[in-house]
Scaffold this motif. Structure first.
Motif, short mmCIF file in Angstrom:
data_model
loop_
_atom_site.label_atom_id
_atom_site.label_comp_id
_atom_site.label_asym_id
_atom_site.label_seq_id
_atom_site.Cartn_x
_atom_site.Cartn_y
_atom_site.Cartn_z
N GLY A 13 0.83 -1.19 0.00
CA GLY A 13 0.00 0.00 0.00
C GLY A 13 0.86 1.24 0.00
N PRO A 14 0.27 2.43 -0.17
CA PRO A 14 1.05 3.67 -0.25
C PRO A 14 1.80 4.00 1.03
N ASP A 15 1.38 3.41 2.16
CA ASP A 15 2.06 3.66 3.44
C ASP A 15 2.81 2.43 3.93
N GLU A 16 3.11 1.49 3.03
CA GLU A 16 3.83 0.28 3.42
C GLU A 16 5.19 0.22 2.74
N ASP A 17 6.19 -0.18 3.51
CA ASP A 17 7.53 -0.37 2.97
C ASP A 17 8.20 -1.49 3.76
N THR A 18 9.49 -1.70 3.52
CA THR A 18 10.21 -2.77 4.21
C THR A 18 10.18 -2.58 5.73
N ALA A 19 10.22 -1.34 6.19
CA ALA A 19 10.20 -1.09 7.63
C ALA A 19 8.86 -1.48 8.24
N THR A 20 7.75 -1.08 7.63
CA THR A 20 6.44 -1.40 8.20
C THR A 20 6.16 -2.90 8.13
N ILE A 21 6.56 -3.53 7.02
CA ILE A 21 6.39 -4.97 6.89
C ILE A 21 7.19 -5.70 7.97
N SER A 22 8.41 -5.24 8.22
CA SER A 22 9.27 -5.85 9.23
C SER A 22 8.69 -5.69 10.63
N VAL A 23 8.13 -4.54 10.91
CA VAL A 23 7.53 -4.29 12.23
C VAL A 23 6.36 -5.25 12.45
N GLU A 24 5.48 -5.38 11.46
CA GLU A 24 4.32 -6.27 11.61
C GLU A 24 4.75 -7.72 11.78
N ALA A 25 5.72 -8.15 10.97
CA ALA A 25 6.23 -9.53 11.10
C ALA A 25 6.89 -9.73 12.45
N GLY A 26 7.64 -8.71 12.91
CA GLY A 26 8.29 -8.78 14.21
C GLY A 26 7.30 -8.88 15.36
N LYS A 27 6.22 -8.11 15.29
CA LYS A 27 5.17 -8.19 16.32
C LYS A 27 4.60 -9.60 16.40
N ASN A 28 4.34 -10.20 15.26
CA ASN A 28 3.77 -11.55 15.24
C ASN A 28 4.76 -12.58 15.78
N ALA A 29 6.04 -12.38 15.48
CA ALA A 29 7.06 -13.29 16.00
C ALA A 29 7.16 -13.19 17.52
N LEU A 30 7.07 -11.98 18.05
CA LEU A 30 7.13 -11.79 19.49
C LEU A 30 5.92 -12.41 20.19
N LYS A 31 4.77 -12.36 19.56
CA LYS A 31 3.58 -13.00 20.13
C LYS A 31 3.80 -14.50 20.31
N ARG A 32 4.44 -15.11 19.31
CA ARG A 32 4.68 -16.56 19.40
C ARG A 32 5.83 -16.89 20.35
N ALA A 33 6.84 -16.04 20.37
CA ALA A 33 8.00 -16.31 21.24
C ALA A 33 7.65 -16.13 22.72
N GLY A 34 6.79 -15.14 23.00
CA GLY A 34 6.39 -14.89 24.38
C GLY A 34 7.53 -14.38 25.24
N ILE A 35 8.44 -13.60 24.65
CA ILE A 35 9.59 -13.09 25.40
C ILE A 35 9.50 -11.57 25.52
N ASP A 36 10.29 -11.03 26.43
CA ASP A 36 10.40 -9.59 26.58
C ASP A 36 11.29 -9.08 25.44
N PRO A 37 10.79 -8.18 24.61
CA PRO A 37 11.61 -7.69 23.49
C PRO A 37 12.92 -7.04 23.94
N ARG A 38 12.98 -6.61 25.21
CA ARG A 38 14.20 -5.99 25.71
C ARG A 38 15.34 -7.00 25.88
N ASP A 39 15.02 -8.30 25.78
CA ASP A 39 16.05 -9.34 25.86
C ASP A 39 16.68 -9.65 24.51
N ILE A 40 16.18 -9.03 23.44
CA ILE A 40 16.75 -9.25 22.11
C ILE A 40 18.05 -8.46 22.00
#
Length: 348
Positions: free
Chosen positions: A46-73
């Motif tokens: 979409g007009p407001d989507e790029d590699t950064a926004t795609i990465s953020v959304e994928a990262g959010k979904n990965a964190l949901k499955r990992a169940g870890i504190d993102p500060r430990d990355i």
């Protein structure tokens, strides 16, 4: 130290354009194109989507499955050939958006379509050595194809994220080994400042894609002491459906092994996101004990291969975030004029 995948997530833009719509503009018959490429439609950012926004959304979904504190990355690597800035890292944007601590290392990677799997290899090394607790690797692209070029029918958008860790109770996919095969083969390139890539046709098939994918696959199987019969699933880089199916069959894999990893016919080639997305779809339907062979490919040229075995934790996490097939089936078709608008093909 054993390391493996503890979380994964994907993201695919909802917009789609069909091969017929593109072919109509250029006065082409779409049927030979669809039959030759085994691609029927592709995703469009979409007009407001790029590699950064795609990465953020994928990262959010990965964190949901990992169940870890993102500060430990402790590390984030983003592989792409369509980073939004020529000089300004995508990885820092993603780290900030995901709430990862500043106490980490970040880098943007580029190796055509295998930069995402290169990030996974780096995270395997950092986690395995004990330098960091968790590492995040993302492969994502909003792929470029010049108007009227053959790439226009396949160049798509999407990506997937993998979090690598070493705690046995957290691992959903144990990574038994990885192997790479790399040469200087100029089959595809884009010069600095140029909006679209070029491709060297006579290098593209046998000398580039097939040589590297086949050698990487054979290399990892020799290292692991396996044959195609030992794997429940396989996934390969998929610039189109034809190359993917041909290499799978050549190596001795059957349709039931390669089918779930093949997304290109209804997604297009997401470049650095291709193998990560195909693998995510396999994880969504996999079960404990399933063994997976994953082989990426990046022009220029190289392939990374991985041997992965799923643990019982896969059943606990797969439903904690949107599945890849659900994202793939979330569609809104657009015509060529809107496609040009979204891809900034109209200059004003």
């Amino acid at each position: 130290m054993k390391v493996g995948i503890i979380g994964y997530g994907s993201y695919i833009p909802k917009y789609r354009i069909k091969v017929e719509e593109i072919a109509k503009v250029w006065g082409k018959d779409p049927e030979p194109i669809k039959k030759g490429l085994i691609v029927y439609e592709k995703s469009v950012p979409g007009p407001d989507e790029d590699t950064a926004t795609i990465s953020v959304e994928a990262g959010k979904n990965a964190l949901k499955r990992a169940g870890i504190d993102p500060r430990d990355i402790g590390a984030i690597y983003i592989g792409s050939e369509s980073h939004p800035y020529a000089v300004k890292p995508t990885s820092t944007i993603v780290a900030e958006a995901l709430g990862v601590t500043p106490d980490l290392t970040c880098a943007d990677l580029e190796f055509a379509c295998k930069a995402g799997t290169a990030g996974i290899q780096i995270c395997i090394g950092l986690v395995g050595s004990g330098m960091i607790k968790y590492g995040m690797a993302i492969g994502a692209d909003t792929a470029q194809g010049a108007p009227g070029d053959a790439l226009e029918y396949t160049a798509a958008a999407g990506g997937a994220c993998y979090i690598i860790g070493s705690k046995k109770k957290e691992i959903i996919g144990e990574i038994n080994g990885t192997y790479s095969f790399t040469t200087d083969t100029p089959d595809f390139w884009r010069r600095e400042g140029k909006p679209y890539p070029k491709h060297g046709g006579r290098f593209t098939g046998e000398l580039a894609y097939f040589r590297h994918v086949i050698n990487a696959a054979k290399g990892i199987m020799e290292r692991m002491g396996t044959t195609p019969k030992d794997y429940d699933y396989c996934v390969f880089h998929q610039p189109n459906g034809k190359f993917y199916i041909r290499v799978a069959k050549y190596l001795g894999f059957k349709e039931e092994q390669y089918r779930d990893g093949l997304l290109t016919p209804y997604l297009g080639n997401t470049y650095s996101g291709a193998v990560p997305l195909g693998l995510s779809n396999i994880l969504d339907s996999g079960k404990e004990g399933d063994r997976i062979l994953a082989v990426s490919y990046g022009s220029g040229a190289g392939s990374d291969a991985f041997d992965i075995i799923l643990t019982d934790r896969i059943e606990e996490v797969k439903d904690k975030a949107p599945k890849t097939i659900d994202l793939l089936n979330r569609k809104k078709y657009i015509d060529y004029s809107i496609y040009l608008k979204y891809r900034r093909g109209i200059k004003v």
